[in-house]
Design a protein around this motif. Sequence first.
Motif, PDB file in Angstrom:
ATOM      1  N   LYS A   1       0.856  -1.184   0.000  1.00 54.69           N
ATOM      2  CA  LYS A   1       0.000   0.000   0.000  1.00 54.69           C
ATOM      3  C   LYS A   1       0.895   1.238   0.000  1.00 54.69           C
ATOM      4  CE  LYS A   1      -3.952  -2.228   2.165  1.00 54.69           C
ATOM      5  NZ  LYS A   1      -4.643  -2.322   0.868  1.00 54.69           N
ATOM      6  N   PRO A   2       1.459   1.566  -1.155  1.00 56.03           N
ATOM      7  CA  PRO A   2       2.378   2.706  -1.224  1.00 56.03           C
ATOM      8  C   PRO A   2       1.627   4.032  -1.200  1.00 56.03           C
ATOM      9  CG  PRO A   2       2.075   1.754  -3.388  1.00 56.03           C
ATOM     10  CD  PRO A   2       1.314   0.871  -2.438  1.00 56.03           C
ATOM     11  N   SER A   3       2.362   5.074  -0.818  1.00 58.66           N
ATOM     12  CA  SER A   3       1.784   6.418  -0.835  1.00 58.66           C
ATOM     13  C   SER A   3       2.285   7.230  -2.023  1.00 58.66           C
ATOM     14  CB  SER A   3       2.136   7.151   0.470  1.00 58.66           C
ATOM     15  OG  SER A   3       3.540   7.285   0.605  1.00 58.66           O
ATOM     16  N   GLY A   4       2.971   6.565  -2.959  1.00 59.93           N
ATOM     17  CA  GLY A   4       3.494   7.231  -4.137  1.00 59.93           C
ATOM     18  C   GLY A   4       3.994   6.211  -5.133  1.00 59.93           C
ATOM     19  N   PRO A   5       4.617   6.667  -6.210  1.00 58.88           N
ATOM     20  CA  PRO A   5       5.084   5.751  -7.251  1.00 58.88           C
ATOM     21  C   PRO A   5       6.204   4.834  -6.753  1.00 58.88           C
ATOM     22  CG  PRO A   5       4.953   8.005  -8.077  1.00 58.88           C
ATOM     23  CD  PRO A   5       4.805   8.078  -6.598  1.00 58.88           C
TER      24      PRO A   5
ATOM     25  N   SER B   1       6.599   6.011   1.523  1.00 60.37           N
ATOM     26  CA  SER B   1       5.670   5.925   2.639  1.00 60.37           C
ATOM     27  C   SER B   1       5.457   7.321   3.198  1.00 60.37           C
ATOM     28  CB  SER B   1       6.205   4.978   3.725  1.00 60.37           C
ATOM     29  OG  SER B   1       7.377   5.518   4.315  1.00 60.37           O
ATOM     30  N   PHE B   2       4.559   7.436   4.186  1.00 65.53           N
ATOM     31  CA  PHE B   2       4.292   8.759   4.761  1.00 65.53           C
ATOM     32  C   PHE B   2       5.462   9.242   5.608  1.00 65.53           C
ATOM     33  CE2 PHE B   2       0.061   6.922   4.013  1.00 65.53           C
ATOM     34  CZ  PHE B   2      -0.489   7.932   3.242  1.00 65.53           C
ATOM     35  N   ASP B   3       6.350   8.346   5.998  1.00 64.88           N
ATOM     36  CA  ASP B   3       7.486   8.716   6.847  1.00 64.88           C
ATOM     37  C   ASP B   3       8.790   8.838   6.072  1.00 64.88           C
ATOM     38  OD1 ASP B   3       5.818   8.607   9.102  1.00 64.88           O
ATOM     39  OD2 ASP B   3       6.114   6.437   9.273  1.00 64.88           O
ATOM     40  N   GLY B   4       8.809   8.519   4.765  1.00 63.24           N
ATOM     41  CA  GLY B   4      10.036   8.574   3.990  1.00 63.24           C
ATOM     42  C   GLY B   4      10.040   7.539   2.880  1.00 63.24           C
ATOM     43  N   LEU B   5      11.186   6.913   2.686  1.00 63.94           N
ATOM     44  CA  LEU B   5      11.334   5.868   1.676  1.00 63.94           C
ATOM     45  C   LEU B   5      11.723   4.561   2.350  1.00 63.94           C
ATOM     46  CD1 LEU B   5      13.397   7.756  -1.089  1.00 63.94           C
ATOM     47  CD2 LEU B   5      10.925   7.308  -1.074  1.00 63.94           C
ATOM     48  N   GLU B   6      11.211   3.459   1.807  1.00 63.48           N
ATOM     49  CA  GLU B   6      11.560   2.144   2.318  1.00 63.48           C
ATOM     50  C   GLU B   6      12.115   1.301   1.183  1.00 63.48           C
ATOM     51  OE1 GLU B   6       8.790   0.095   4.817  1.00 63.48           O
ATOM     52  OE2 GLU B   6       7.775   1.942   5.379  1.00 63.48           O
ATOM     53  N   LEU B   7      13.141   0.529   1.490  1.00 63.40           N
ATOM     54  CA  LEU B   7      13.746  -0.393   0.537  1.00 63.40           C
ATOM     55  C   LEU B   7      13.302  -1.797   0.893  1.00 63.40           C
ATOM     56  CD1 LEU B   7      15.742  -0.870  -1.819  1.00 63.40           C
ATOM     57  CD2 LEU B   7      17.550  -1.071  -0.105  1.00 63.40           C
ATOM     58  N   LEU B   8      12.611  -2.448  -0.057  1.00 63.14           N
ATOM     59  CA  LEU B   8      12.059  -3.779   0.185  1.00 63.14           C
ATOM     60  C   LEU B   8      12.744  -4.796  -0.702  1.00 63.14           C
ATOM     61  CD1 LEU B   8       9.713  -1.876   1.210  1.00 63.14           C
ATOM     62  CD2 LEU B   8       8.153  -3.698   0.528  1.00 63.14           C
ATOM     63  N   PRO B   9      13.223  -5.917  -0.142  1.00 59.85           N
ATOM     64  CA  PRO B   9      13.711  -7.009  -0.995  1.00 59.85           C
ATOM     65  C   PRO B   9      12.537  -7.714  -1.647  1.00 59.85           C
ATOM     66  CG  PRO B   9      13.817  -7.656   1.308  1.00 59.85           C
ATOM     67  CD  PRO B   9      13.387  -6.216   1.291  1.00 59.85           C
ATOM     68  N   LEU B  10      12.683  -8.092  -2.909  1.00 55.71           N
ATOM     69  CA  LEU B  10      11.604  -8.794  -3.601  1.00 55.71           C
ATOM     70  C   LEU B  10      11.529 -10.261  -3.192  1.00 55.71           C
ATOM     71  CD1 LEU B  10      11.752  -7.342  -7.235  1.00 55.71           C
ATOM     72  CD2 LEU B  10      10.004  -6.985  -5.486  1.00 55.71           C
ATOM     73  N   ASN B  11      12.662 -10.833  -2.754  1.00 55.71           N
ATOM     74  CA  ASN B  11      12.685 -12.224  -2.292  1.00 55.71           C
ATOM     75  C   ASN B  11      13.315 -12.267  -0.906  1.00 55.71           C
ATOM     76  OD1 ASN B  11      11.765 -13.604  -4.841  1.00 55.71           O
ATOM     77  ND2 ASN B  11      13.585 -12.554  -5.613  1.00 55.71           N
ATOM     78  N   PRO B  12      12.543 -11.915   0.147  1.00 54.90           N
ATOM     79  CA  PRO B  12      13.114 -11.840   1.492  1.00 54.90           C
ATOM     80  C   PRO B  12      13.766 -13.144   1.949  1.00 54.90           C
ATOM     81  CG  PRO B  12      10.914 -10.868   1.431  1.00 54.90           C
ATOM     82  CD  PRO B  12      11.122 -11.562   0.121  1.00 54.90           C
ATOM     83  N   SER B  13      13.187 -14.279   1.576  1.00 50.83           N
ATOM     84  CA  SER B  13      13.740 -15.560   2.024  1.00 50.83           C
ATOM     85  C   SER B  13      15.093 -15.836   1.390  1.00 50.83           C
ATOM     86  CB  SER B  13      12.765 -16.694   1.680  1.00 50.83           C
ATOM     87  OG  SER B  13      12.530 -16.741   0.282  1.00 50.83           O
ATOM     88  N   LEU B  14      15.289 -15.332   0.148  1.00 50.29           N
ATOM     89  CA  LEU B  14      16.565 -15.542  -0.536  1.00 50.29           C
ATOM     90  C   LEU B  14      17.556 -14.447  -0.201  1.00 50.29           C
ATOM     91  CD1 LEU B  14      15.277 -16.619  -4.079  1.00 50.29           C
ATOM     92  CD2 LEU B  14      16.035 -18.099  -2.203  1.00 50.29           C
TER      93      LEU B  14
END
Length: 461
Positions: free
Chosen positions: A261-265, A279-292
Amino acid sequence: MTMPASSSRPRLLLGCLAALVGLAVVQQQILLRRPPWLQSVAIQPLRSGAAALDVIFSRPMDRSTVAASSLVPDLPHSWFGRQDRLRLLVDSGQPIAGPLRLELLGEDLRQLPLKSQVVWWNPRPHLLAVVPSEDGERLKLRLRDGRWQSLAPVQQRILQIEPLGNGTGVALVSDDSEARQRVLLRQLDQHALSIREQGLTDPALGSLETLESGDSGSLLFAHLSSNQLGELLVQLGGFEPDSDRVWIQSEGKEPRLLDLKPSGPLRLLPDGNGLVLPSFDGLELLPLNPSLDGGSRQSLPGSREVKAFCSGSGRALLVRHWPDYRRSLELVIPARPPQQVWLGEAGVMAAACDNGGDRLWLVLREAGLRTEDVLLQLDSEGQEIRRRSLGPWRLSSGSELDYDPVSDQLLTVVQKPAADHGRIALISGSSLGLEVLEQPAVLARWLPAGGVLTDFSDPSR
């Protein structure tokens, strides 16, 4: 006196096993004496230089002997890698103005020679543009001879174009007067690699797919992002609650829905390992494959937006908005806090960086009695290298600075205040020399060269 059949069977079995072992030994010796051959050559989009090829051999090679391969024109280059997988990296320096001829040579670790193999390679990208017409706007590709080819039917308005990072296609977002937005994907078959010079031709058109076609008023916005693997992220937002959708489209695979649920592109990272989530608090970096990847969300607080990725180094350029209405440009280096390289009150219209993140460019717009766009070139420490005014030209609304390391050029769209349409502009990454083309345009991007060659055969067969 005859021998019982039961006693002859073990001897027969042992004889068969010995024959099989002998055959295996003979086959092994034949394979060991067989010379190495090429299995594949592929354009590598993630690079720190101007261009790169990944070369796979049938067996481990002596890299020092492969380095004797000739490249014409003789541009500065280096070989990296080990075993049967090596990479040719053409160093950044002078722009590449045409196709390259690579004659591959070398020996494997048993000093058996590779049969000479010539590969022709055109690393230059193609120019994509949204071109205005009387009945709307068209997405077009400029061919090598300067002609333009339409990639999709005319649209009333094209809001975004997103070339796939591996060069296999281009996606677009369009809408019409009734707020019906569409997401289209044109597949392209590139011919930037060939065993013959005549095989280097313009991309052939593949299928045109409709990824999303909203009914009247059903879509509030659509946004696209691609990485160097050729994956396409499609982000849709609707007027209805909980109608937002995000998925990743990969060639030959089912679309992968993401619970976000992003707050922007959203922006995919160039290497394919993750994405940047506003996000509303800044930027977040998400791994696409957390398990790997073994990672979790990493947060960067503050009002920031991503302006560009330096794709060969994992670096990025961010614009930070301060409470006192100043803006700063930050260079983000992995495992280090953001480094401020510019601070001021001017608007940052666009920014770009080279693959290594060593050279940075930004277009500033000073608000005042006389609005003027100024292009700056900085180093990674924020020291100004050179600047130039764009004179009567301004960056068109929604334009980006798209950097091509092959030609060392920045691509954008500029417009004069009283003009109806913008024009395609090419800017030298070194001298900041500006060339404005006659072609009217709304948006412009580079389509990177791509392709894989596998039509090599074992010379001993």
